[in-house]
Design an enzyme around this catalytic site. Structure first.
Site, short mmCIF file in Angstrom:
data_model
loop_
_atom_site.label_atom_id
_atom_site.label_comp_id
_atom_site.label_asym_id
_atom_site.label_seq_id
_atom_site.Cartn_x
_atom_site.Cartn_y
_atom_site.Cartn_z
N GLY A 279 -2.94 -3.14 3.02
CA GLY A 279 -2.37 -3.46 1.71
C GLY A 279 -3.41 -3.91 0.70
O GLY A 279 -3.27 -3.62 -0.50
N ASN A 280 -4.46 -4.62 1.17
CA ASN A 280 -5.43 -5.17 0.21
C ASN A 280 -6.32 -4.12 -0.45
O ASN A 280 -7.09 -4.42 -1.34
CB ASN A 280 -6.28 -6.28 0.86
CG ASN A 280 -7.15 -5.77 2.00
OD1 ASN A 280 -6.84 -4.78 2.64
ND2 ASN A 280 -8.25 -6.45 2.25
N LYS B 5 12.73 -4.28 10.48
CA LYS B 5 11.76 -4.36 9.39
C LYS B 5 12.47 -4.72 8.07
O LYS B 5 13.30 -3.96 7.58
CB LYS B 5 11.06 -3.01 9.29
CG LYS B 5 9.92 -2.98 8.37
CD LYS B 5 8.60 -3.22 9.05
CE LYS B 5 7.50 -3.32 8.00
NZ LYS B 5 6.33 -4.03 8.41
P1 ADP Z 1 -2.57 -4.82 6.50
O1 ADP Z 1 -1.95 -4.69 5.16
O2 ADP Z 1 -4.05 -4.63 6.46
O3 ADP Z 1 -1.89 -3.99 7.57
P2 ADP Z 1 -1.41 -7.15 7.85
O4 ADP Z 1 -1.00 -8.38 7.11
O5 ADP Z 1 -0.35 -6.27 8.38
O6 ADP Z 1 -2.42 -6.38 6.89
O7 ADP Z 1 -2.37 -7.57 9.07
C1 ADP Z 1 -3.49 -8.43 8.88
C2 ADP Z 1 -3.12 -9.87 9.20
O8 ADP Z 1 -2.92 -10.05 10.61
C3 ADP Z 1 -4.19 -10.90 8.89
O9 ADP Z 1 -4.16 -11.28 7.54
C4 ADP Z 1 -3.83 -12.06 9.84
O10 ADP Z 1 -3.15 -13.07 9.14
C5 ADP Z 1 -2.86 -11.45 10.84
N1 ADP Z 1 -3.15 -11.71 12.25
C6 ADP Z 1 -2.18 -11.91 13.19
N2 ADP Z 1 -2.70 -12.10 14.40
C7 ADP Z 1 -4.05 -12.03 14.24
C8 ADP Z 1 -5.15 -12.15 15.15
N3 ADP Z 1 -4.97 -12.38 16.45
N4 ADP Z 1 -6.40 -12.03 14.66
C9 ADP Z 1 -6.61 -11.79 13.33
N5 ADP Z 1 -5.60 -11.67 12.43
C10 ADP Z 1 -4.33 -11.80 12.87
#
Ligand code: ADP
Ligand code: MG
Length: 322
Positions: free
Chosen positions: A14-15, A138
């Site tokens: 997303g970023n 979801k």
């Molecule tokens: P994207 O849009 O890149 O898919 P997500 O929010 O779905 O982003 O996934 C990234 C997030 O996963 C990070 O911001 C973090 O808060 C979360 N996260 C959950 N478990 C972990 C972990 N074990 N190690 C690192 N990040 C984690």
């Protein structure tokens, strides 16, 4: 099959398009798209061949808001979720196409290293008997009061549930992807030297009825769909770019520990122990595990801003064969 480590599928999180705290104006989108294109250019200049995929969670949410406003104010019928998914592939695909084109042009790479940049509207097959259809999980779109949510559920036939974060929201199934329908066309374009953007937002979910395709009201996880794309293309590396630099054990606790590398077996063990949250890090690690088990050389999970360093092994977390 021999896999080329320098052929990678890049999965943008997303970023890559909208950063926390931004309003999400067209200017924000373009600025972020150009920033993401810069990282890709660095990788291309290093001699990597790339294909691209991306998420669409925030954008599907925004389209849902627009459609509900349109329904309320002008009685415009809302589109289905598969159509909304197709819209986001065009929306974000266009942003990447133009920003990357302009950057390639500026660097003299267009027509030499890369023939062009093209988005493929991609349908991704799911199993109509996938258990996810019996258990939608979801949350998407706007939040409502209970009474309004129930009224909408009745009028539109949507499943509405209370969101743990408060209010009521629509919930939809998130079935496991089988693979992209347009894979042969995507392959041809890649072989011809085009940078292809495919399976955006996890792809448009379709089922097979007899042999015919039919869109379904569901969303597919982009990391899991990215793995299917990368495996089908025979990529050597799956690079998942997100907003954390590394995968952690015991994430969010005082004991949290960043990982540089995990073998598939280690990753599976940690996955089962629940170190990676469902819906965020969980699907990324699962995608990495599947990719390597399906013959990929490595999956890398890292921060968007450190994409290049992650490829060089100076950042990110690698999942490698045992
Ligand atoms: P994207 O849009 O890149 O898919 P997500 O929010 O779905 O982003 O996934 C990234 C997030 O996963 C990070 O911001 C973090 O808060 C979360 N996260 C959950 N478990 C972990 C972990 N074990 N190690 C690192 N990040 C984690
Ligand atoms: Mg995600």
């Amino acid at each position: 099959m021999s896999r080329d480590e320098k052929f990678l599928v890049v999965a943008f999180g997303g970023n890559a398009f909208q950063t926390k705290g931004e309003k999400g104006t067209p200017e924000d989108y373009w600025r972020n798209a150009y920033r993401s294109a810069e990282f890709l250019i660095k990788i291309i200049e290093e001699g990597y061949k790339i294909a691209i995929t991306h998420g669409n969670g925030p954008q599907v949410g925004i389209i849902a808001e627009w459609m509900m406003a349109g329904l309320k104010m002008k009685n415009l019928p809302p589109m289905t979720l598969d159509i909304a998914g197709a819209m986001t592939q065009g929306w974000l695909g266009y942003l990447i196409q133009q920003s990357l084109y302009n950057k390639l042009l500026e660097k003299g790479l267009l027509g030499t290293k890369v023939k062009g940049v093209v988005t493929v509207v991609t349908q991704v097959l799911v199993n109509k008997d996938d258990p996810a259809f019996q258990n939608p999980t979801k949350y998407i779109g706007p939040w409502y009061e209970e009474a309004e949510a129930k009224k909408i559920a009745e009028e539109l036939g949507w499943v509405m549930k209370p969101d743990p974060r408060g209010g009521w929201r629509r919930v939809v199934p998130s079935p496991d992807p089988i693979g992209p329908i347009e894979i042969d066309a995507i392959k041809k374009l890649v072989e011809e030297g085009f940078i292809v953007i495919a399976s955006g937002g996890g792809g448009i979910p379709v089922i097979k009825q007899d042999s015919a395709l039919k869109g379904v009201e569901a969303v597919i996880d982009k990391d899991l769909a990215g793995e299917r794309l990368a495996t089908a293309l025979g990529a050597g590396t799956l690079l998942i770019l997100t907003d954390v630099e590394k995968v952690y054990l015991n994430y969010g606790t005082p004991q949290q520990k960043p990982l540089d590398v995990m073998t598939v077996s280690e990753a599976e063990k940690y996955y089962k122990e629940g170190h990676f949250k469902p819906g965020s890090m969980g699907p990324k690690v699962l995608a990495g595990i599947r990719f390597v088990k399906n013959g990929g050389k490595q999956a890398i999970i890292g921060h968007l801003f450190k994409a290049y360093e992650a490829l060089k092994g100076e950042s990110g977390t690698r999942i490698i064969p045992d």
